[in-house]
Design a protein around this motif. Structure first.
Motif, short mmCIF file in Angstrom:
data_model
loop_
_atom_site.label_atom_id
_atom_site.label_comp_id
_atom_site.label_asym_id
_atom_site.label_seq_id
_atom_site.Cartn_x
_atom_site.Cartn_y
_atom_site.Cartn_z
N THR A 31 4.17 4.98 64.74
CA THR A 31 4.00 3.54 64.95
C THR A 31 4.37 3.15 66.38
OG1 THR A 31 4.48 3.09 62.62
CG2 THR A 31 4.70 1.25 64.14
N ALA A 32 5.42 3.77 66.91
CA ALA A 32 5.84 3.47 68.28
C ALA A 32 4.74 3.83 69.28
CB ALA A 32 7.12 4.21 68.62
N ARG A 33 4.05 4.95 69.05
CA ARG A 33 2.97 5.34 69.95
C ARG A 33 1.79 4.37 69.84
NH1 ARG A 33 4.87 10.63 68.70
NH2 ARG A 33 3.48 10.80 66.90
N ARG A 34 1.52 3.90 68.64
CA ARG A 34 0.44 2.92 68.47
C ARG A 34 0.80 1.62 69.20
NH1 ARG A 34 -0.35 2.28 62.28
NH2 ARG A 34 -1.92 0.76 62.96
N MET A 35 2.06 1.24 69.12
CA MET A 35 2.49 0.03 69.84
C MET A 35 2.38 0.23 71.35
SD MET A 35 5.79 -1.37 67.75
CE MET A 35 5.60 -2.17 66.15
N GLU A 36 2.79 1.39 71.81
CA GLU A 36 2.72 1.66 73.25
C GLU A 36 1.29 1.55 73.75
OE1 GLU A 36 4.00 5.18 76.45
OE2 GLU A 36 4.40 5.41 74.31
N ALA A 37 0.35 2.04 72.94
CA ALA A 37 -1.06 1.95 73.33
C ALA A 37 -1.53 0.50 73.43
CB ALA A 37 -1.92 2.71 72.32
N LEU A 38 -0.84 -0.39 72.72
CA LEU A 38 -1.17 -1.82 72.77
C LEU A 38 -0.34 -2.57 73.81
CD1 LEU A 38 -1.33 -2.46 68.92
CD2 LEU A 38 -3.28 -2.40 70.48
N GLY A 39 0.50 -1.82 74.55
CA GLY A 39 1.35 -2.44 75.55
C GLY A 39 2.60 -3.08 74.98
N ILE A 40 2.96 -2.70 73.76
CA ILE A 40 4.15 -3.24 73.11
C ILE A 40 5.28 -2.22 73.25
CG2 ILE A 40 5.14 -4.12 70.96
CD1 ILE A 40 2.27 -4.72 70.03
N LEU A 41 6.19 -2.47 74.16
CA LEU A 41 7.28 -1.53 74.42
C LEU A 41 8.64 -2.09 74.03
CD1 LEU A 41 6.21 -0.24 77.96
CD2 LEU A 41 5.69 0.76 75.73
N THR A 42 8.81 -3.39 74.09
CA THR A 42 10.10 -4.02 73.81
C THR A 42 9.95 -5.09 72.73
OG1 THR A 42 9.80 -5.81 75.42
CG2 THR A 42 10.71 -3.71 76.24
N GLY A 43 11.10 -5.58 72.28
CA GLY A 43 11.07 -6.68 71.33
C GLY A 43 10.38 -7.90 71.90
N ALA A 44 10.54 -8.14 73.19
CA ALA A 44 9.87 -9.27 73.83
C ALA A 44 8.35 -9.10 73.80
CB ALA A 44 10.35 -9.42 75.27
N ASP A 45 7.89 -7.88 74.04
CA ASP A 45 6.45 -7.61 73.95
C ASP A 45 5.93 -7.86 72.54
OD1 ASP A 45 6.47 -6.77 76.61
OD2 ASP A 45 6.78 -4.66 76.06
N LEU A 46 6.72 -7.45 71.55
CA LEU A 46 6.31 -7.62 70.16
C LEU A 46 6.27 -9.10 69.79
CD1 LEU A 46 5.61 -6.24 67.50
CD2 LEU A 46 8.06 -6.12 67.00
N ARG A 47 7.26 -9.85 70.27
CA ARG A 47 7.31 -11.28 69.96
C ARG A 47 6.11 -12.02 70.54
NH1 ARG A 47 12.54 -15.30 70.35
NH2 ARG A 47 11.46 -17.19 69.69
N ALA A 48 5.56 -11.52 71.61
CA ALA A 48 4.42 -12.19 72.25
C ALA A 48 3.11 -12.00 71.48
CB ALA A 48 4.25 -11.66 73.67
N GLN A 49 3.12 -11.11 70.49
CA GLN A 49 1.89 -10.84 69.75
C GLN A 49 1.72 -11.82 68.59
OE1 GLN A 49 -0.19 -8.43 70.93
NE2 GLN A 49 1.38 -8.24 72.54
#
Length: 356
Positions: free
Chosen positions: A192-210
């Protein structure tokens, strides 16, 4: 109506529990890299001391890989009866401070200390008292996270390990989560972490922006949890004596597998990871369930139940192999395998499959 006062949750996590017990009981092992598990060719590390972790040795790692990373690694066979006895000793300490105790395994638990039974003044003071008693009565160290919900308390307990304490008050929760790598979030495994990285989601802040819709498109049923977690939200209560329903593990593969020998090797690794969790929870059950997801995402499960609990890893794997054999061949390939033990008897610890 005014919002209710925040809950006070402590997550207590013993430091390298199995390995620390072995080092405590055998002074010659202190300061040395120690792995609890089997050194056999197809063995797996159940736990690693902090000295071993500096070499990259981790639980669920194949023993051959661990020895390659740390040639001086000392393997010690597990003594689960001893670990269970110490776990009960620690749980009795918890019970002196609250009745709301939710064990996650032999070495970690959530405690709801919103009611300050001993008038110590704060959840921080309660966590300090518990850690001091664990050290005094067992000779072992524990780390603790203190916060207003379970999600952040668990993250906080890992923040200052080993033998550490981290307190995250409600006003700091969202900022704390925003600064963390998403790979540290409970439930976000390497795939899941690699899938997130591919979407540019690296931190909690990146995730919150989605937006939630974007998360649903990529992570399906996991999306609501991720959306709330990125905001420091978690409304789950601490559930005392929650019954175990199943313990297991599953692995999603980078490339689809179709060759029988590849699938059987993969199932062995999944069984090792699952059995490590089963032993950690002290669980025994009568039903083994295989989960197989085809390349087209079609998912099938097969289960076998027996009259007596499955008590050995070899039997657990044997039943899994038989279930897998009944589903072969799979010419289009397999993207996920899982193996779970259910029909748990005589245990109360909660457990869910790990996403590897």
């Amino acid at each position: 109506m005014a919002d209710p006062a925040p809950r006070k949750i402590i997550h207590v996590d013993m430091d390298a529990f199995y390995a620390s017990v072995e080092q405590r009981d055998a002074p010659a092992l202190r300061g040395r890299p120690v792995a609890v598990g089997g050194a056999r060719a197809r063995g797996v590390v159940a736990a690693a001391s902090y000295e071993a972790r500096t070499f990259g040795v981790r639980s669920a790692m194949p023993s051959v890989t661990a020895l390659r990373r740390c040639p001086d690694l000392v393997f010690v066979p597990p003594r689960f009866d001893v670990y269970r006895a110490i776990s009960q000793q620690i749980r009795s300490i918890f019970a002196d401070y609250t009745d709301l105790i939710e064990p996650l395994s032999l070495d970690e638990a959530y405690l709801d200390v919103t009611v300050d039974r001993h008038a110590l003044g704060s959840a921080r003071a309660i966590a300090q008292a518990i850690r001091a008693r664990i050290a005094e009565e067992t000779g072992l160290t524990a780390s603790a996270g203190v916060s207003y919900n379970k999600f952040i308390a668990k993250l906080a307990s890992d923040q200052n390990k080993p033998d550490g304490l981290c307190v995250i008050p409600p006003a700091a929760g969202a900022a704390f989560v925003a600064a963390l790598p998403v790979k540290r979030f409970h439930g976000v495994g390497p795939v899941t972490a690699r899938r997130m990285e591919a979407l540019g989601i690296l931190t909690g802040a990146d995730l919150r922006a989605q937006p939630l819709a974007v998360l649903e498109a990529h992570f399906r049923s996991h999306a609501a949890y991720l959306h709330a977690a990125a905001r420091g939200e978690d409304h789950r209560p601490v559930r005392a004596d929650r019954p175990t329903k199943s313990v297991g593990a599953e692995r999603t593969f980078e490339t689809n597998l179709s060759a029988p020998d590849e699938l059987h090797d993969a199932l062995t690794r999944v069984a090792d990871a699952a059995w490590t969790r089963i032993e950690r929870h002290g669980a025994r059950g009568r039903t083994v369930t295989l989960k197989l997801r085809h390349a087209d995402f079609r998912t099938v499960t097969r289960a076998h139940s027996q009259a007596t609990p499955v008590g050995e890893r070899s039997r657990f794997l044997e039943l899994g192999e038989a279930l897998l054999g009944g589903l072969l061949p799979v010419p289009n390939g397999v993207r996920l395998l899982g193996l779970t033990l259910s029909g748990i008897v005589g245990e109360e610890t909660p457990a869910q499959p790990t996403l590897l």
